[in-house]
Design a protein around this motif. Structure first.
Motif, short mmCIF file in Angstrom:
data_model
loop_
_atom_site.label_atom_id
_atom_site.label_comp_id
_atom_site.label_asym_id
_atom_site.label_seq_id
_atom_site.Cartn_x
_atom_site.Cartn_y
_atom_site.Cartn_z
N ALA A 593 0.85 -1.20 0.00
CA ALA A 593 0.00 0.00 0.00
C ALA A 593 0.88 1.24 0.00
N VAL A 594 0.34 2.32 -0.55
CA VAL A 594 1.07 3.59 -0.60
C VAL A 594 0.08 4.73 -0.53
N GLU A 595 0.53 5.86 0.06
CA GLU A 595 -0.25 7.09 0.15
C GLU A 595 0.65 8.28 -0.14
N PHE A 596 0.06 9.30 -0.79
CA PHE A 596 0.77 10.52 -1.16
C PHE A 596 0.02 11.68 -0.52
N ARG A 601 4.36 16.32 -0.22
CA ARG A 601 5.61 16.39 0.51
C ARG A 601 5.96 15.10 1.25
N THR A 602 4.98 14.22 1.40
CA THR A 602 5.19 13.03 2.22
C THR A 602 4.67 11.80 1.50
N VAL A 603 5.39 10.70 1.62
CA VAL A 603 4.99 9.42 1.06
C VAL A 603 4.89 8.42 2.20
N LEU A 604 3.75 7.73 2.28
CA LEU A 604 3.55 6.67 3.25
C LEU A 604 3.50 5.33 2.52
N ALA A 617 9.24 13.26 0.63
CA ALA A 617 9.15 13.10 -0.82
C ALA A 617 10.24 13.86 -1.56
N HIS A 618 10.80 14.92 -0.96
CA HIS A 618 11.81 15.72 -1.64
C HIS A 618 13.21 15.12 -1.50
N TYR A 659 -0.47 11.67 12.28
CA TYR A 659 0.27 11.88 11.03
C TYR A 659 1.65 12.48 11.26
N ASP A 660 1.77 13.38 12.23
CA ASP A 660 3.04 14.08 12.43
C ASP A 660 4.12 13.16 12.99
#
Length: 714
Positions: A593-596, A601-604, A617-618, A659-660
């Motif tokens: 699984a993946v989330e953007f 700025r963030t990839v899960l 992400a950078h 999330y943080d």
């Protein structure tokens, strides 16, 4: 040379011990002058100058001269001796005067602080007078013991000569006379003589200069005292205010004391001004709208006027939207899961007349229930096999299953309102079997399969999938479904019936995930490829290749795409160029699984190693990992608007994390009887699907009064 004793010596009644006359510095201390010699008497040449024949008699040459009162003179009769030695005395007097003049110049030059002005020195003159006695109101003082003979004067009435010495300038220090009238003469002549007529006056402006100098000295002295007082204050020493300084500053109140404490009078208190009363209502509303909710609640308690202004719907609308309205970071706007929870809309805009303060209270209550882990359970029964995918909004839920059907559920009644499938996929009666529910269950509607109502809602389209429905995504116009039949179908969902538009063919294996925006449709497959399609025509644009295993998930943000593969790597792609620009490797095994994040700025990512990764992400750096699930992380969803990450696992649990920092604050285990295959959320609820054929809703707003105020009617 034989010299006659001076008159001063005769008046003192003391025997003469030297041929030289005594000065005041050599007088015996036992002699009592009554009255003492007046220091204001004019000094003559013998008092001021020293004869050149005895330079050692000059007394204290380094001490500046004191002030002199000009114009004082005394008359002494010339002795017989001085008349016979007139010529010789005159010569010695000339030499003595010259020497004395040099002496006084040297004295004045050695004094740096108290010497007279150059003008006064140059104006000083020594002269002799040959005028007769009746031409002068006062005669100059003549001393026989000065060593200066009296010159011969021609005059009809008085043959006696007078010798005058004129001194200009004033000296500050007064010294006793070195010689001059003393004894009986000084006793009976105490009053100084008047100023002579030939006295040369001071130059113009002299008094003004002296006054200016005195004022400047006073100013410098006061400044120095102020500086010393300031230094003592800064050093912490007690203030030493002089009495005269306090008196000078008595109008300022310095040094005054009060017998009782100072209190505000009614007149001062009456000057207080209520800003809400003074400002126009529109301005007061803008001011209150910039406060946060706790500050507004306190403001409402100040007064009736403040309560009226702070409770205004316009004020609370700003406070509510500032905290809860979702932000848009990329274009086009990503598809939102569920509802925004920000109230009703009319023609794409927020409807007027809403109770924003009540809505704020409802949202805060729902958030507290998230933190308190107190949802209610709602079960959706109808599918006869594993439910692989789902998506929902405030009106409906759409699910896809291994039973080859697509079901649409009403979000208000939680009943199935539409079943889409082939003619051979119609469910049989009494399916699925009755399953166990959680103790927090509030809705568990029975299945309609095989019943009259169930047959009415079954819909066979012109085109359909003849295999498992593995994935789906929709917006307000179309829906895209992916299947194990290696294809995708694009559906028109603007009407009451979902009509298939076209099919996307190109993959060589099952389509595991899809995503879309207003221009593109993205599909990924078990064949390790990612395909980009044109949304309007369905034409194939390009393929993204680089993964070495099945691509299990994709997500799109603007022109960037992120993917997760069974090869254990998540990749970031540039959709326009088709290039891979970043990789995010897992620590062990594959990713499912993946989330953007909405701001890109963030990839899960999550998968076989049972954790959820958070990458930058950078830079590609790993930020943190969550605590481990008990099995494969099959599903991920990021609700960035509300700061929550939802993960579903094969351990039959749903976890809620911050999330943080990734801290898990909600764990919901065994609310279903099998694996969690998909889990997504919005501000109020989590919708999850399971291998047991059910859809589960964890509703955190079920018992909250006023929850309907947050639901949009559009």
């Amino acid at each position: 040379m034989h010299r006659r004793p001076s008159i001063l010596g005769e008046l003192s009644h003391r025997p003469k011990t030297s041929s030289r006359p005594k000065t005041s510095s050599a007088i015996d201390d036992t002699i009592d002058f009554t009255p003492p010699f007046d220091v204001g008497m004019k000094r003559t040449a013998s008092q001021t100058f020293t004869t050149c024949s005895h330079p050692h008699n000059v007394r204290d040459t380094q001490v500046p001269l004191g002030p002199v009162h000009e114009g004082m003179s005394a008359e002494y009769p010339l002795s017989q001796h001085s008349q016979h030695s007139q010529s010789s005395s005159l010569s010695r007097a000339s030499q003595s005067l010259a020497s004395g003049y040099k002496q006084i110049c040297r004295r004045l030059s050695t004094s740096s602080t108290r010497r007279p002005s150059l003008h006064n020195i140059t104006d000083a003159s020594i002269f002799t007078s040959t005028k007769s006695l009746h031409e002068h109101s006062r005669l100059p003082l003549f001393h026989q013991d000065s060593g200066i003979p009296s010159p011969q004067h021609e005059g009809p009435s008085n043959p006696t000569s007078r010798f005058f010495i004129k001194r200009l300038g004033s000296m500050r220090h007064r010294r006793p006379a070195a010689s001059g009238p003393s004894g009986e003469f000084a006793k009976f002549n105490p009053v100084p003589a008047p100023i002579p007529t030939n006295y040369i006056p001071l130059g113009p402006g002299h008094a003004a200069r002296q006054a200016a100098a005195a004022a400047n000295n006073e100013r410098m002295s006061q400044q120095r005292r102020d500086q010393e007082q300031t230094q003592r204050f800064l050093a912490g020493a007690p203030m030493d205010v002089q009495r005269d300084e306090v008196i000078k500053d008595n109008e300022s109140g310095v040094g005054m004391t009060c017998s009782s404490p100072i209190t505000r009078t009614d007149s001062v208190q009456e000057k207080k001004l209520d800003p809400v009363h003074a400002l126009p209502a529109e301005i007061a509303t803008l001011v209150f709208a910039n406060l946060d909710a706790p500050s507004l609640i306190r403001a409402e308690q100040v007064s009736k006027l403040w309560n009226e202004s702070a409770s205004s719907p316009h004020v609370w609308k700003g406070v509510f939207l500032r905290k809860f309205e979702p932000e848009v970071h990329v274009v086009p706007t990503p598809i939102m899961m569920g509802g925004a929870g920000v109230g009703k809309f009319e023609k794409g805009k927020l409807a007027p007349g809403q109770d924003w303060k009540k809505m704020y209270q409802v949202r805060m209550t729902i958030n507290r229930r998230w933190k308190g882990c107190s949802p209610s359970a709602i079960y959706l029964n109808g599918h006869t096999d594993s439910v692989y995918c789902c998506q929902f909004d405030e009106n409906k839920i759409i699910t896809g299953s291994r039973d080859r059907t697509i079901r649409v559920w009403d979000m208000k009644t939680y009943k199935c309102i539409k079943v889409i499938g082939g003619p051979s996929h119609r469910p049989t009666p009494n399916t699925p079997p009755q399953l166990e529910t959680h103790k927090e269950m509030v809705v568990n509607n029975p299945s309609l399969n095989g019943k009259v109502e169930g047959n009415k809602i079954y819909f066979v389209p012109t085109d359909y999938h003849d295999a498992s429905i593995l994935c789906l995504q929709y917006d307000d116009k179309i829906m895209v479904t992916g299947s194990s039949d290696h294809t995708c179908i694009v559906w028109d969902i603007t009407g009451s019936e979902y009509r298939p538009m076209y099919r996307l063919r190109g993959h060589s294996a099952g389509v595991l995930d899809v995503c879309l925006d207003d221009k593109h449709i993205i599909s990924c497959s078990k064949d390790a490829s990612i395909m980009v399609w044109d949304r309007q025509t369905g034409a194939h644009i390009r393929s993204l290749k680089g993964h070495r295993g099945p691509v299990n998930a994709v997500q799109l943000r603007g022109h960037l795409l992120v993917s997760a593969s069974g090869d254990g790597v998540a990749k970031l792609w540039n959709l326009e160029s088709g290039a891979c620009i970043k990789e995010f490797p897992s620590q062990d095994r594959g990713l499912a699984a993946v989330e953007f994040s909405d701001d890109a700025r963030t990839v899960l990512a999550g998968g076989n190693d049972h954790v959820v990764y958070k990458f930058d992400a950078h830079t590609g750096n790993l930020l943190h990992t969550s605590t481990k699930h008990g099995g494969l992380v099959r599903s991920l969803f990021l609700d960035a608007h509300n700061g929550r990450v939802i993960s579903g696992s094969y351990d039959q649990s749903i976890r809620i994390a911050d999330y943080d920092n990734g801290d898990v604050f909600g764990i919901y285990e065994n609310w279903t009887t099998s694996w969690i295959l998909s889990a997504k959320s919005d501000y109020r609820r989590v919708v999850a699907t399971s291998q047991d054929g059910r859809a589960l809703i964890l509703d955190f707003g079920w018992r909250v009064e006023g929850k309907e105020l947050l639901v949009s009617d559009s």
